[in-house]
Design an enzyme around this catalytic site. Structure first.
Site, PDB file in Angstrom:
ATOM      1  N   TYR A   1      -2.058  -0.797  10.593  1.00 57.55           N
ATOM      2  CA  TYR A   1      -2.031  -1.137   8.969  1.00 57.55           C
ATOM      3  C   TYR A   1      -0.782  -0.560   8.311  1.00 57.55           C
ATOM      4  O   TYR A   1      -0.182  -1.313   7.625  1.00 57.55           O
ATOM      5  CB  TYR A   1      -3.252  -0.440   8.607  1.00 57.55           C
ATOM      6  CG  TYR A   1      -3.816  -0.902   6.651  1.00 57.55           C
ATOM      7  CD1 TYR A   1      -3.957  -1.962   6.462  1.00 57.55           C
ATOM      8  CD2 TYR A   1      -3.241   0.246   5.926  1.00 57.55           C
ATOM      9  CE1 TYR A   1      -4.002  -2.250   5.391  1.00 57.55           C
ATOM     10  CE2 TYR A   1      -3.618  -0.067   4.632  1.00 57.55           C
ATOM     11  CZ  TYR A   1      -3.838  -1.183   4.419  1.00 57.55           C
ATOM     12  OH  TYR A   1      -4.130  -1.493   2.881  1.00 57.55           O
TER      13      TYR A   1
ATOM     14  N   SER B   1       1.027  -1.222   0.084  1.00 63.67           N
ATOM     15  CA  SER B   1      -0.085  -0.165  -0.053  1.00 63.67           C
ATOM     16  C   SER B   1       0.933   1.048  -0.008  1.00 63.67           C
ATOM     17  O   SER B   1       2.124   1.148   0.470  1.00 63.67           O
ATOM     18  CB  SER B   1      -0.936   0.003   1.206  1.00 63.67           C
ATOM     19  OG  SER B   1      -1.513   1.330   1.354  1.00 63.67           O
TER      20      SER B   1
END
Length: 255
Positions: A155, A142
Site C-alpha cells: 500500500y 495517502s
C-alpha cells in the site's frame, strides 16, 4: 450558482468512504456526477441519493485494474452527461503484508488498482478534457506516500507512486489547461474502521479515539473533510495549484 455548475465529474471508488462523500459534495456545488465502483449495489445507492436531492448522477460498475473498463466508464460519463471536466481517482485497495509475505499475485493486484487504474482513467479522460479547454484531475493518495505503516509495504509503495504520477501528469498536461493534484488523507474514520473495531473487540468510539491519537488534532478525520479538499482542488478556487499533494491528516506527518 455552485462552484462546479455546468461541469461534469467522474469519480472512481465512489461507493463508500471518501468515494461516497465526494460525489455528494461536488453535486452540492452543481456538478453532474458519474460514479464507478466494483460494488454495484452500493454505488447505485449513492447515485440514487444524489438524484433524490435534485442532482444528476449515473453509476457504472468498474474494476480499476482493467483498462477497458476504465475507458468504458469515462466514455459513459462523456456520452451520458455531455462533457468531462473533472476526474477523481479514488478506487483503491489495501493489503497488510511485509515484503517477505507478499506474493507476485498480490503485488499485481494492488499495483493494478492503486496505480495503473489511476493512469488508465486519466488516459481516457484527458482527451475529453481537451475538448472543453482543460480540466482537473485529483488523485487520492495517502500520508503513506511519505510515512510508513506497519505491514503495509505494498500500500505504501502504491501511494508513493500516486504522488509521483501526479507530479508527472501535472507537468505533461499543464499547457493544455489540465491541472493534476493529489490529496493525502491521514487517519479517516469510515465504515471500514467500524468493522475493524468490531474485529478488535472495541466500540467504534474507542477505536476512533485511538485511531486519531497520533495527529495534532487528536482525532481522526471524516470522509466529508477529505471531500471538501477534493472539491477545492477540482474547482477554479485552485486555479494556480497543480502538481501538489495536499495533506488532509490533522497534522500527523508534521509531528
Amino acid at each position: 450558482m455552485g462552484r462546479l455548475s455546468g461541469k461534469v465529474a467522474g469519480i472512481t471508488g465512489g461507493a463508500s468512504g471518501i468515494g461516497a462523500a465526494t460525489p455528494a459534495r461536488v453535486a452540492e456545488e452543481g456538478a453532474h456526477v458519474a460514479i464507478a465502483d466494483v460494488d454495484a449495489e452500493r454505488g447505485r445507492v449513492v447515485a440514487a441519493e444524489i438524484g433524490a436531492t435534485g442532482g444528476r448522477a449515473i453509476f457504472r460498475e468498474m474494476h480499476a485494474a482493467r483498462e477497458a473498463e476504465c475507458a468504458a466508464f469515462v466514455q459513459a460519463a462523456r456520452q451520458e452527461l455531455g462533457r468531462l471536466d473533472i476526474l477523481v481517482n479514488n478506487a483503491g485497495m489495501r493489503l497488510y503484508q511485509t515484503v517477505v509475505e507478499a506474493s507476485e499475485a498480490s503485488w499485481d493486484a494492488i499495483l493494478g488498482v492503486n496505480v495503473k487504474g489511476y493512469a488508465f482513467c486519466a488516459k481516457a479522460a484527458i482527451p475529453f478534457m481537451r475538448e472543453v479547454g482543460g480540466g482537473s484531475i485529483v488523485n487520492v493518495a495517502s500520508i503513506r506516500a511519505v510515512v510508513a505503516g506497519g505491514r503495509m509495504v505494498q500500500y505504501d509503495t502504491t501511494k508513493a507512486a500516486v504522488a509521483g504520477l501526479t507530479r508527472a501528469m501535472a507537468l505533461d498536461h499543464a499547457a493544455e489547461g489540465i491541472r493534476v493534484n493529489a490529496v493525502c488523507p491521514g487517519p479517516i474514520f469510515t465504515r471500514f474502521h467500524e468493522r475493524r473495531a468490531v474485529e478488535a473487540g472495541k466500540t467504534a468510539e474507542e477505536f476512533r479515539a485511538e485511531f486519531g491519537r497520533g495527529t495534532m488534532l487528536k482525532r481522526p478525520g471524516t470522509p466529508a473533510e477529505v471531500a471538501a479538499c477534493i472539491l477545492f482542488l477540482a474547482s477554479d478556487d485552485a486555479s494556480y495549484v497543480t502538481g501538489a499533494s495536499l495533506f488532509v491528516d490533522g497534522g500527523h506527518v508534521s509531528i
